[in-house]
Write an enzyme that holds these catalytic residues in place. Structure first.
Site, mmCIF file in Angstrom:
data_model
loop_
_atom_site.group_PDB
_atom_site.id
_atom_site.type_symbol
_atom_site.label_atom_id
_atom_site.label_comp_id
_atom_site.label_asym_id
_atom_site.label_seq_id
_atom_site.Cartn_x
_atom_site.Cartn_y
_atom_site.Cartn_z
ATOM 1 C CB CYS A 18 -33.557 -29.491 15.156
ATOM 2 S SG CYS A 18 -34.548 -28.476 16.245
ATOM 3 C CB CYS A 21 -31.732 -27.726 17.747
ATOM 4 S SG CYS A 21 -33.109 -28.795 18.176
#
Length: 98
Positions: A18, A21
């Protein structure tokens, strides 16, 4: 640790693949260092173990980064997606005061 802490605790549900993230990781690290006296930040890779995946499901994580914030063992707020370091710090400081 999260539910029994006397500090405000942010749980970062994330995954290696991600990009948002990964972008939040250094911000969370800096905030954890700066607000260590009043805040704990816990990272939880949702794909690391089956238990982590189940915990993410239990807390209704449908998109990441997803960061529920706990105080006195109860969820008091949640951040979904990327936010600025200033916003994150302000939010956590305010929750710690309440």
């Amino acid at each position: 640790k999260v539910l029994k802490s006397t500090k405000v605790v942010l749980v970062d549900f994330w995954a290696e693949w991600c990009p948002p993230c990964r972008a939040m990781a250094p911000l969370l690290h800096d905030v954890a260092d700066e607000l260590d006296a009043i805040v704990d930040i816990v990272k939880l890779d949702i794909e690391d173990t089956q238990e982590n995946a189940e915990l993410a499901g239990q807390y209704g994580v449908q998109s990441i980064p997803n960061m529920p914030i706990f105080k006195n063992g109860k969820e008091v707020d949640r951040i979904i997606g990327m936010v600025s370091k200033v916003h994150l710090e302000d939010m956590l400081k305010q929750l710690a005061k309440e």
